[in-house]
Write a protein that holds these residues in place. Structure first.
Motif, PDB file in Angstrom:
ATOM      1  N   ASP A 327      42.105  27.530  33.838  1.00  0.00           N
ATOM      2  CA  ASP A 327      43.405  27.702  34.497  1.00  0.00           C
ATOM      3  C   ASP A 327      44.559  27.861  33.520  1.00  0.00           C
ATOM      4  N   CYS A 328      44.268  27.879  32.216  1.00  0.00           N
ATOM      5  CA  CYS A 328      45.326  28.141  31.237  1.00  0.00           C
ATOM      6  C   CYS A 328      45.058  29.432  30.465  1.00  0.00           C
ATOM      7  N   ILE A 329      44.147  30.250  30.995  1.00  0.00           N
ATOM      8  CA  ILE A 329      43.857  31.558  30.419  1.00  0.00           C
ATOM      9  C   ILE A 329      44.213  32.625  31.453  1.00  0.00           C
ATOM     10  N   TYR A 330      44.969  33.624  31.029  1.00  0.00           N
ATOM     11  CA  TYR A 330      45.359  34.716  31.920  1.00  0.00           C
ATOM     12  C   TYR A 330      44.779  36.033  31.426  1.00  0.00           C
ATOM     13  N   ILE A 331      44.253  36.824  32.351  1.00  0.00           N
ATOM     14  CA  ILE A 331      43.783  38.173  32.061  1.00  0.00           C
ATOM     15  C   ILE A 331      44.949  39.126  32.295  1.00  0.00           C
ATOM     16  N   VAL A 332      45.271  39.921  31.283  1.00  0.00           N
ATOM     17  CA  VAL A 332      46.382  40.871  31.386  1.00  0.00           C
ATOM     18  C   VAL A 332      45.813  42.280  31.454  1.00  0.00           C
ATOM     19  N   GLU A 333      46.210  43.019  32.473  1.00  0.00           N
ATOM     20  CA  GLU A 333      45.746  44.394  32.655  1.00  0.00           C
ATOM     21  C   GLU A 333      46.940  45.297  32.947  1.00  0.00           C
ATOM     22  N   ASN A 334      46.795  46.573  32.618  1.00  0.00           N
ATOM     23  CA  ASN A 334      47.876  47.527  32.843  1.00  0.00           C
ATOM     24  C   ASN A 334      47.303  48.798  33.462  1.00  0.00           C
ATOM     25  N   LYS A 335      47.462  48.904  34.762  1.00  0.00           N
ATOM     26  CA  LYS A 335      47.061  50.108  35.488  1.00  0.00           C
ATOM     27  C   LYS A 335      48.329  50.685  36.113  1.00  0.00           C
ATOM     28  N   ASP A 336      49.062  51.426  35.309  1.00  0.00           N
ATOM     29  CA  ASP A 336      50.405  51.923  35.644  1.00  0.00           C
ATOM     30  C   ASP A 336      51.456  50.826  35.531  1.00  0.00           C
ATOM     31  N   LYS A 337      51.118  49.629  36.036  1.00  0.00           N
ATOM     32  CA  LYS A 337      52.008  48.483  35.885  1.00  0.00           C
ATOM     33  C   LYS A 337      51.195  47.254  35.473  1.00  0.00           C
ATOM     34  N   ILE A 338      51.897  46.252  34.925  1.00  0.00           N
ATOM     35  CA  ILE A 338      51.230  45.065  34.375  1.00  0.00           C
ATOM     36  C   ILE A 338      50.866  44.093  35.491  1.00  0.00           C
ATOM     37  N   THR A 339      49.663  43.577  35.416  1.00  0.00           N
ATOM     38  CA  THR A 339      49.256  42.480  36.294  1.00  0.00           C
ATOM     39  C   THR A 339      48.657  41.369  35.442  1.00  0.00           C
ATOM     40  N   ILE A 340      48.854  40.128  35.866  1.00  0.00           N
ATOM     41  CA  ILE A 340      48.208  39.001  35.193  1.00  0.00           C
ATOM     42  C   ILE A 340      47.458  38.184  36.239  1.00  0.00           C
ATOM     43  N   THR A 341      46.267  37.756  35.865  1.00  0.00           N
ATOM     44  CA  THR A 341      45.402  37.012  36.786  1.00  0.00           C
ATOM     45  C   THR A 341      44.868  35.775  36.088  1.00  0.00           C
ATOM     46  N   PRO A 342      45.039  34.588  36.675  1.00  0.00           N
ATOM     47  CA  PRO A 342      44.439  33.384  36.076  1.00  0.00           C
ATOM     48  C   PRO A 342      42.924  33.523  36.031  1.00  0.00           C
ATOM     49  N   LEU A 343      42.328  33.166  34.920  1.00  0.00           N
ATOM     50  CA  LEU A 343      40.883  33.311  34.768  1.00  0.00           C
ATOM     51  C   LEU A 343      40.123  32.514  35.821  1.00  0.00           C
ATOM     52  N   ASN A 344      40.669  31.366  36.244  1.00  0.00           N
ATOM     53  CA  ASN A 344      39.943  30.540  37.215  1.00  0.00           C
ATOM     54  C   ASN A 344      39.819  31.211  38.586  1.00  0.00           C
ATOM     55  N   GLU A 345      40.571  32.295  38.823  1.00  0.00           N
ATOM     56  CA  GLU A 345      40.400  33.034  40.071  1.00  0.00           C
ATOM     57  C   GLU A 345      39.174  33.940  40.017  1.00  0.00           C
ATOM     58  N   ARG A 346      38.676  34.221  38.814  1.00  0.00           N
ATOM     59  CA  ARG A 346      37.499  35.082  38.658  1.00  0.00           C
ATOM     60  C   ARG A 346      36.290  34.325  38.124  1.00  0.00           C
ATOM     61  N   MET A 347      36.540  33.202  37.459  1.00  0.00           N
ATOM     62  CA  MET A 347      35.460  32.343  36.970  1.00  0.00           C
ATOM     63  C   MET A 347      35.767  30.916  37.422  1.00  0.00           C
ATOM     64  N   GLN A 348      34.998  30.420  38.340  1.00  0.00           N
ATOM     65  CA  GLN A 348      35.289  29.113  38.927  1.00  0.00           C
ATOM     66  C   GLN A 348      34.912  27.953  38.007  1.00  0.00           C
ATOM     67  N   ARG A 349      33.862  28.141  37.232  1.00  0.00           N
ATOM     68  CA  ARG A 349      33.356  27.042  36.396  1.00  0.00           C
ATOM     69  C   ARG A 349      33.850  27.189  34.966  1.00  0.00           C
ATOM     70  N   ASN A 350      34.302  26.065  34.401  1.00  0.00           N
ATOM     71  CA  ASN A 350      34.796  26.069  33.027  1.00  0.00           C
ATOM     72  C   ASN A 350      33.688  26.278  32.000  1.00  0.00           C
ATOM     73  N   ASP A 351      32.436  25.963  32.376  1.00  0.00           N
ATOM     74  CA  ASP A 351      31.348  26.037  31.400  1.00  0.00           C
ATOM     75  C   ASP A 351      30.667  27.403  31.370  1.00  0.00           C
ATOM     76  N   GLU A 352      31.143  28.365  32.161  1.00  0.00           N
ATOM     77  CA  GLU A 352      30.591  29.708  32.092  1.00  0.00           C
ATOM     78  C   GLU A 352      30.962  30.357  30.760  1.00  0.00           C
ATOM     79  N   ASN A 353      30.156  31.298  30.324  1.00  0.00           N
ATOM     80  CA  ASN A 353      30.355  31.944  29.028  1.00  0.00           C
ATOM     81  C   ASN A 353      31.502  32.954  29.108  1.00  0.00           C
ATOM     82  N   LYS A 354      32.665  32.543  28.633  1.00  0.00           N
ATOM     83  CA  LYS A 354      33.851  33.402  28.698  1.00  0.00           C
ATOM     84  C   LYS A 354      33.680  34.630  27.815  1.00  0.00           C
TER      85      LYS A 354
END
Length: 388
Positions: A327-354
């Motif tokens: 929950d303290c890692i953000y994914i930054v993407e730019n598809k015409d405009k910038i979006t940021i997504t908290p990693l915990n919205e895509r990976m629920q478990r902290n022990d998964e291989n980031k």
């Protein structure tokens, strides 16, 4: 001291919709899972923490630097700076006089949680604040990650008025709040050393920091003579060197050493008080172990007892293996405009291989595409083969 819990911005031309950056724990937290976090309340019942690390990961040109500049802009507003004088005010967008930018900044001060609502408009080639208020309520032991942002029963303690002659039109009313509450916010951004390392003047240069980056350094001292800075540099077994220009240090010290002294020197200062350190492309001029050391220091309660926060961007997913929470890692993407997504919205478990997930692109556009790789390879081969 002010601790920011959330930054929310709408109307920014470079962003896709609302941009939200959360500084609190949004994942489940137990009493045994608080490494790298700072507790907001002394109440045992309250399980709200701020993260001591906020990281932004993405490929080149994804918008990571823009995100950090937005954070620096908000901290500058909270630091009583006039909007038109803030070096990154350009992120608000220029030339669109129809657009309004709305900021909602939630912060804690002592035992209160507060909302600063600020509306900014661009007109006549400058920015002005056209609406602003501060709401406040007590920080409750029962507050959770949702209720902490509920201000429906809060009291409006300050409101901007058109007849306020003493307040310039591009400075936030936060200046009055801070004066009344005798509080402040401490932050340092280090954008100026992202690519070119220049030695920055500090109050002191601890030998432990100097030795960590170059064991041959015996000391670095500075003094003011006739209004000019004089630097005294000594290596073990050599005569003292007297320098009259900070740039001369580049002759004797490596880029990594200069950046390391700058960054770790600022970090130590923040460990004593709390605050924020913003670094773009953290890995530049640093090896992996130095970066991991810095992250470990910010997540160690003995080193960082006041919850200072390291905010950084990176291209390298390997650095994120040192961060236990998603929950303290953000994914930054730019598809015409910038979006940021908290990693915990895509990976629920902290022990998964980031690292593996980032490299494979399983959690978003965080690695150059295979098609781009093939196109680059073909272009190079074609250039090499056609050369006479």
């Amino acid at each position: 001291m002010i601790k920011v819990l959330k930054i929310s911005a709408e109307g920014l031309p470079l962003y896709n919709g609302k941009c939200e950056i959360n500084f609190i724990n949004t994942q489940r937290t137990t009493s045994n899972d608080t490494e790298g976090m700072f507790k907001l309340s002394s109440s045992n019942a309250n399980r709200l923490y701020t993260n001591n690390i906020e990281s932004f990961f993405g490929i080149n040109a994804s918008g990571k630097t823009t995100i950090l500049r937005l954070i620096s802009f908000v901290f500058s507003v909270l630091n009583n700076e006039q909007i038109n004088n803030i070096k990154y005010c350009g992120i608000l967008g220029e030339g669109n006089e129809q657009n309004e930018i709305v900021f909602n900044i939630v912060f804690v001060n002592c035992n209160t949680v507060n909302l600063l609502h600020t509306v900014i408009k661009y007109a006549d080639e400058r920015y002005t604040i056209i609406e602003e208020y501060i709401k406040s309520r007590k920080l409750l032991a029962s507050d959770n990650k949702t209720s902490i942002f509920d201000f429906s029963s809060a009291t409006t303690i300050m409101k901007r008025k058109d007849d306020e002659q003493y307040l310039v039109d591009d400075m936030s009313i936060i200046v009055g709040y801070k004066k009344a509450e005798k509080t402040t916010i401490v932050f340092t951004d280090m954008f100026e050393i992202t690519n070119i390392n220049r030695f920055k003047l500090l109050k002191e240069y601890p030998l432990s920091v100097l030795s960590y980056f170059d064991s041959k350094i015996e000391y670095i001292n500075t003094s003011e003579i006739n209004g000019k800075t004089v630097i005294y540099l000594k290596f073990r077994g050599e005569k003292e060197k007297i320098l009259y220009d900070l740039a001369e240090l580049n002759t004797y010290l490596s880029s990594g050493t200069i950046k390391g002294i700058n960054v770790f020197g600022r970090a130590i200062s923040l460990f004593e008080t709390g605050g924020y350190l913003i670094i773009d492309d953290l890995e530049n001029h640093f090896n992996h172990e130095i970066v991991s050391t810095l992250i470990r220091f910010f997540t160690d309660k003995r080193v960082n007892p006041h919850g200072a926060t390291l905010i950084f961007s990176t291209h390298y997913s390997e650095l994120l293996e040192h961060i236990k929470r998603n929950d303290c890692i953000y994914i930054v993407e730019n598809k015409d405009k910038i979006t940021i997504t908290p990693l915990n919205e895509r990976m629920q478990r902290n022990d998964e291989n980031k690292v593996q997930s980032f490299k494979s692109g399983l959690i978003g556009n965080t690695a150059p595409s295979y098609e781009a790789y093939i196109q680059l390879k073909k272009s190079i081969i074609n250039k090499v083969e056609t050369k006479p």
